[in-house]
Design an enzyme around this catalytic site. Structure first.
Site, PDB file in Angstrom:
ATOM      1  N   CYS A 117     -15.401  31.104 -31.400  1.00 42.26           N
ATOM      2  CA  CYS A 117     -15.809  29.647 -30.259  1.00 42.26           C
ATOM      3  C   CYS A 117     -17.177  29.142 -30.088  1.00 42.26           C
ATOM      4  O   CYS A 117     -17.729  28.145 -29.997  1.00 42.26           O
ATOM      5  CB  CYS A 117     -15.240  30.173 -28.865  1.00 42.26           C
ATOM      6  SG  CYS A 117     -15.835  31.216 -28.267  1.00 42.26           S
ATOM      7  N   GLU A 167     -11.753  27.512 -21.137  1.00 43.37           N
ATOM      8  CA  GLU A 167     -13.158  28.035 -22.042  1.00 43.37           C
ATOM      9  C   GLU A 167     -12.439  27.300 -23.477  1.00 43.37           C
ATOM     10  O   GLU A 167     -11.678  28.112 -23.886  1.00 43.37           O
ATOM     11  CB  GLU A 167     -13.790  29.570 -22.548  1.00 43.37           C
ATOM     12  CG  GLU A 167     -14.643  28.907 -23.611  1.00 43.37           C
ATOM     13  CD  GLU A 167     -14.820  30.336 -24.601  1.00 43.37           C
ATOM     14  OE1 GLU A 167     -14.970  29.028 -25.944  1.00 43.37           O
ATOM     15  OE2 GLU A 167     -14.613  31.308 -23.799  1.00 43.37           O
TER      16      GLU A 167
HETATM   17  P1  NDP Z   1      -3.530  28.036 -27.985  1.00 42.39           P
HETATM   18  O1  NDP Z   1      -3.850  27.294 -27.192  1.00 42.39           O
HETATM   19  O2  NDP Z   1      -2.471  27.460 -29.000  1.00 42.39           O
HETATM   20  O3  NDP Z   1      -3.663  29.723 -27.647  1.00 42.39           O
HETATM   21  C1  NDP Z   1      -3.927  29.857 -26.674  1.00 42.39           C
HETATM   22  C2  NDP Z   1      -3.289  31.179 -25.725  1.00 42.39           C
HETATM   23  O4  NDP Z   1      -2.732  29.801 -24.848  1.00 42.39           O
HETATM   24  C3  NDP Z   1      -2.725  31.700 -26.512  1.00 42.39           C
HETATM   25  O5  NDP Z   1      -2.818  33.070 -25.773  1.00 42.39           O
HETATM   26  C4  NDP Z   1      -1.630  31.613 -26.389  1.00 42.39           C
HETATM   27  O6  NDP Z   1      -0.189  32.196 -26.137  1.00 42.39           O
HETATM   28  C5  NDP Z   1      -1.684  30.585 -25.087  1.00 42.39           C
HETATM   29  N1  NDP Z   1      -0.940  29.523 -24.500  1.00 42.39           N
HETATM   30  C6  NDP Z   1       0.026  28.255 -25.567  1.00 42.39           C
HETATM   31  N2  NDP Z   1       1.174  28.079 -24.956  1.00 42.39           N
HETATM   32  C7  NDP Z   1       1.268  28.758 -23.789  1.00 42.39           C
HETATM   33  C8  NDP Z   1       2.050  28.642 -22.730  1.00 42.39           C
HETATM   34  N3  NDP Z   1       2.831  27.095 -22.618  1.00 42.39           N
HETATM   35  N4  NDP Z   1       1.948  28.820 -22.007  1.00 42.39           N
HETATM   36  C9  NDP Z   1       1.356  29.285 -21.219  1.00 42.39           C
HETATM   37  N5  NDP Z   1       0.312  30.214 -22.856  1.00 42.39           N
HETATM   38  C10 NDP Z   1       0.264  29.675 -23.954  1.00 42.39           C
HETATM   39  O7  NDP Z   1      -5.568  28.244 -29.328  1.00 42.39           O
HETATM   40  P2  NDP Z   1      -5.009  29.581 -30.185  1.00 42.39           P
HETATM   41  O8  NDP Z   1      -5.686  30.923 -29.813  1.00 42.39           O
HETATM   42  O9  NDP Z   1      -3.565  29.828 -31.149  1.00 42.39           O
HETATM   43  O10 NDP Z   1      -5.878  29.384 -31.892  1.00 42.39           O
HETATM   44  C11 NDP Z   1      -5.811  27.301 -31.800  1.00 42.39           C
HETATM   45  C12 NDP Z   1      -6.937  26.985 -32.191  1.00 42.39           C
HETATM   46  O11 NDP Z   1      -7.636  27.098 -30.739  1.00 42.39           O
HETATM   47  C13 NDP Z   1      -7.466  26.991 -32.824  1.00 42.39           C
HETATM   48  O12 NDP Z   1      -7.459  26.725 -34.045  1.00 42.39           O
HETATM   49  C14 NDP Z   1      -9.129  26.744 -32.282  1.00 42.39           C
HETATM   50  O13 NDP Z   1      -8.942  25.504 -32.767  1.00 42.39           O
HETATM   51  C15 NDP Z   1      -8.957  26.865 -30.954  1.00 42.39           C
HETATM   52  N6  NDP Z   1      -9.669  27.641 -30.132  1.00 42.39           N
HETATM   53  C16 NDP Z   1     -11.056  27.671 -29.802  1.00 42.39           C
HETATM   54  C17 NDP Z   1     -11.538  28.717 -29.524  1.00 42.39           C
HETATM   55  C18 NDP Z   1     -12.458  27.992 -28.502  1.00 42.39           C
HETATM   56  O14 NDP Z   1     -13.319  28.852 -27.187  1.00 42.39           O
HETATM   57  N7  NDP Z   1     -13.754  27.205 -28.878  1.00 42.39           N
HETATM   58  C19 NDP Z   1     -11.340  29.995 -28.823  1.00 42.39           C
HETATM   59  C20 NDP Z   1      -9.718  29.551 -29.101  1.00 42.39           C
HETATM   60  C21 NDP Z   1      -8.731  28.957 -30.182  1.00 42.39           C
HETATM   61  P3  NDP Z   1       0.212  32.533 -27.759  1.00 42.39           P
HETATM   62  O15 NDP Z   1      -0.503  32.399 -28.650  1.00 42.39           O
HETATM   63  O16 NDP Z   1       1.393  33.555 -27.672  1.00 42.39           O
HETATM   64  O17 NDP Z   1       0.968  30.442 -28.081  1.00 42.39           O
END
Ligand code: NDP
Length: 676
Positions: free
Chosen positions: A297, A258
């Site tokens: 989201c 998602e």
């Molecule tokens: P990210 O994609 O950076 O992170 C999402 C999750 O993935 C976090 O728990 C993060 O952990 C984890 N993660 C990142 N890299 C890895 C990896 N290599 N291995 C395992 N886990 C990993 O999203 P963010 O939450 O930082 O949000 C960034 C952007 O995502 C927002 O600005 C938005 O654009 C979008 N977003 C969209 C959503 C939606 O449903 N439409 C919801 C939330 C975000 P960690 O924080 O420790 O890096």
């Protein structure tokens, strides 16, 4: 200042941050206050613990036992809300934001607890759909069933909902009978950690059912196999990187995503200024832009309005945005708090700048806005920013750039076809809303844009008092969307539970199916009980226990008496010639309801006994017309039993009515409540 340690919970122990720990800053002050993560975390041990301990214990429970466990956890967390609200201020969330996150998460647990008990069996196998007859005589049948996957669900969550994001995935996972390893986003993992601590301390979850990783996941995803699931929420880039890893692809590991979504809201062609729909639209857009400072989201990123109403819409939304108090989230009167971090603030401003290449900013200047009770420079504050794109057809970035904050773009449309084409330019979204009172508009949008959306939300003056909001995913309904939104689905009631189970088509004889599903399959062995089944208590009745009634002849007097007594003097029962002209009847026939009543008369045992109530019937079919003179009899078989309380349970009986030739004239499933 001493930094707080945000721990992981691995194989039954809390593990403090260590090498490779990440820092967490306060969204309001920008100050680093905690660390999380430890490279030495034994993720292989966590996987084994989840599978060996958690999975085994959960699978030993029935669906109902797991549902009751979810309810108990929800009740327990309800007592920890205040501490969670307080901690959430550091993520920039106001109390209203946190209610969505924390109360919303707990509500989701309650919803799955209730659905699990109402819609799933008090057993270990979930039956999917009806029995399929595969042979001529019914001695070889097919039936789909679901059983829990035997691995672990790895939940990788976004920063915006540290509690709901976890619980909306945990509820269906645990209900399915699968353990989970939860990995929250680092920026808000302190809130998730507090919630997990409360769940673990409650002692309500079996050991190994839930573990927590704060910080990095190490090589966990490389250790998974076809019995595991990854359920991800976050950015499209991270989703792509994780789901395209060769190990994930090679092993066909389920990956539910998602991710980014450019959700749209459409002001219907009928919703002109001055109508309740126009005001409702402005209110919904404003709420979606400012709740969680737009870090949702499902937030509205694109605002589509008839060309003629572009200016009034901009003015009305801007006026509401101008009155929005931005400030410290714990301050009374603050309506919009901060973004989760300064990194997120930079990201939002960068994305807003990209959108500004194609659209004019008509409200909200990030260089000049008021923040009450906090330092605008230090905290992750931004004002709500409204853009206007004059040529949305040629524009690209407004349709593919998600500024994950209070940023939205108004676009005009000339007719509904163009509106739908623009909505679909999001390339697949979680939700689109249409504020209209015109049913035809709703129908056209469903046909024209449904395929691009996981949810369509229609609202107008008739529904607005009860409507749940454009941005609220509900446990009963699907949350997810195609394409850019990730292609996954979450929740949707029991649909969401199935993501954590394997569907298997079972083929076999009626007795084999009965043994597997704990539901009597037509044609399976009938058990003769020691007494009339209505004299037997819930606990004594066996699946397959059958009662055969004696015969009763249906007379013309019966039909006439029933017709006059009930008032149902429909011609097919009263007028022989008219009935004969009907292609379905040979002449006057008995009422279906008369047959149903006679059936009850044939099978009931009248004395006071363990049958407490008749609560309904399902699947009633009349297969053959019954004329006066026909002799009917009934077979009643215990098909399925579901215990509801310690004192009583529901019994579902398979009932068939046959005539003197052995032909089926009617069939249904009767429901009764029986004393235990
Ligand atoms: P990210 O994609 O950076 O992170 C999402 C999750 O993935 C976090 O728990 C993060 O952990 C984890 N993660 C990142 N890299 C890895 C990896 N290599 N291995 C395992 N886990 C990993 O999203 P963010 O939450 O930082 O949000 C960034 C952007 O995502 C927002 O600005 C938005 O654009 C979008 N977003 C969209 C959503 C939606 O449903 N439409 C919801 C939330 C975000 P960690 O924080 O420790 O890096």
């Amino acid at each position: 200042m001493t930094l707080q340690h945000i721990s992981s919970y691995a194989h039954g122990e809390w593990i403090a941050p260590g090498s490779g720990a990440r820092t967490i800053a306060d969204a309001v002050t920008g100050e680093v206050f905690a660390t999380a993560g430890n490279d030495a975390l034994d993720v292989a041990g966590m996987r084994d613990f989840a599978r060996g301990k958690g999975g085994a214990a959960l699978r030993a429970m029935t669906f109902h036992e797991r549902a009751r466990m979810l309810k108990a956890v929800a009740l327990h967390l309800d007592g920890h809300k205040d501490a969670l609200y307080r901690l959430s201020y550091r993520t920039g969330a106001t109390l209203a934001d946190s209610r969505i996150d924390i109360d919303g998460g707990i509500g989701t647990l309650f919803a799955f607890a209730s659905k699990g008990r109402r819609e799933m069996p008090d057993g270990h196998v979930y039956v999917d759909g009806d029995v399929e007859r595969l042979g001529r005589t019914g001695r070889f049948l097919g039936q789909h069933v679901h059983t829990p996957l035997r691995g672990v669900a790895v939940h990788i969550n976004a920063f915006n909902f540290p509690v709901w994001g976890m619980l909306e995935k945990l509820a269906p996972t645990l209900l399915a009978g699968m353990p989970a390893i939860v990995k929250p986003a680092t920026a808000s993992c302190h809130v998730t950690e507090l919630c997990v601590r409360a769940m673990i301390d409650s002692g309500l979850l079996p050991e190994g059912a839930v573990q927590l990783i704060t910080g990095g996941t190490g090589n966990l995803l490389d250790l998974l196999d076809c019995q595991d699931v990854v359920s991800f929420t976050g950015s499209a880039d991270t989703a792509f990187a994780l789901r395209s890893a060769p190990h994930i692809l090679r092993n066909s590991i389920r990956f539910v995503a998602e991710q980014d979504s450019l959700n749209a809201s459409v002001l219907g062609p009928d919703a002109a200024p001055g109508t309740p729909e126009f005001d409702l639209f402005v209110k919904e857009v404003h709420r979606e832009m400012t709740t969680k400072a737009g870090q949702k989201c499902t937030a509205i990123r694109r605002i589509l309005v008839p060309d003629a109403h572009v200016q009034p819409v901009i003015e009305a939304i801007s006026a509401r945005l101008a009155g929005t108090v931005i400030g410290a989230p714990d301050l009374d009167g603050t309506q919009m708090g901060a973004l989760v971090s300064n990194a997120q603030k930079r990201d939002v401003l960068d994305k807003a700048a990209i959108i500004a290449g194609e659209a004019e900013r008509v409200h909200g200047d990030p260089e000049a806005f008021e923040v009450s009770g906090a330092d605008a420079e230090k905290g992750a504050f931004v004002p709500p920013m409204l853009f206007h794109c004059a040529d949305p057809e040629r524009a690209e970035r407004v349709h593919d750039t998600e500024a994950f904050g209070p940023v939205s773009t108004v676009m005009g449309y000339r007719d509904l076809d163009q509106a739908m084409a623009l909505v679909n330019r999001g390339g697949g979204s979680l939700v689109a809303s249409v504020i209209t009172r015109d049913p035809e508009v709703a129908r056209r949008v469903t046909l024209g844009a449904g395929a691009f959306h996981g949810r369509l939300y229609f609202n107008n003056r008739d529904s607005m008092a009860e409507a749940t909001g454009h941005g609220s995913p509900l446990p009963h309904l699907v949350h997810g969307g195609p394409g850019r939104a990730g292609g996954g689905e979450e929740m949707g009631g029991i649909r969401g539970v199935k993501h954590y189970m394997q569907r298997t088509a079972i083929q076999g004889s009626p007795d084999i199916l009965t043994a597997i599903t704990d539901q009597w399959a037509p044609g399976a062995t009938e058990i003769e009980g020691p007494a009339h089944p209505f004299t037997r208590r819930f606990g004594e009745l066996e699946i397959g226990e059958t009662f055969h009634s004696g015969e009763r002849q249906v007379t013309l007097d019966d039909i006439e008496h029933f017709a006059h007594f009930t008032g149902d003097t429909f011609y097919a029962h009263m007028d022989d010639d008219a009935a004969a002209r009907n292609p379905f009847f040979p002449g006057r026939v008995a009422h279906g309801y008369l047959l149903l009543s006679f059936a009850a008369g044939l099978f009931v045992e009248p004395d006071e006994g363990p049958v407490l109530a008749n609560t309904g019937l399902d699947g009633l079919r009349f297969m053959k017309p019954v004329t006066a003179g026909t002799r009917i009899k009934v077979r009643l078989t215990v098909r399925k039993k579901t215990r509801r309380t310690p004192d009583y349970g529901e019994v579902r009986w398979h009932v068939t009515l046959t005539d003197q030739d052995g032909d089926k004239v009617g069939e249904y499933e009767l429901h009764t409540m029986n004393a235990y």
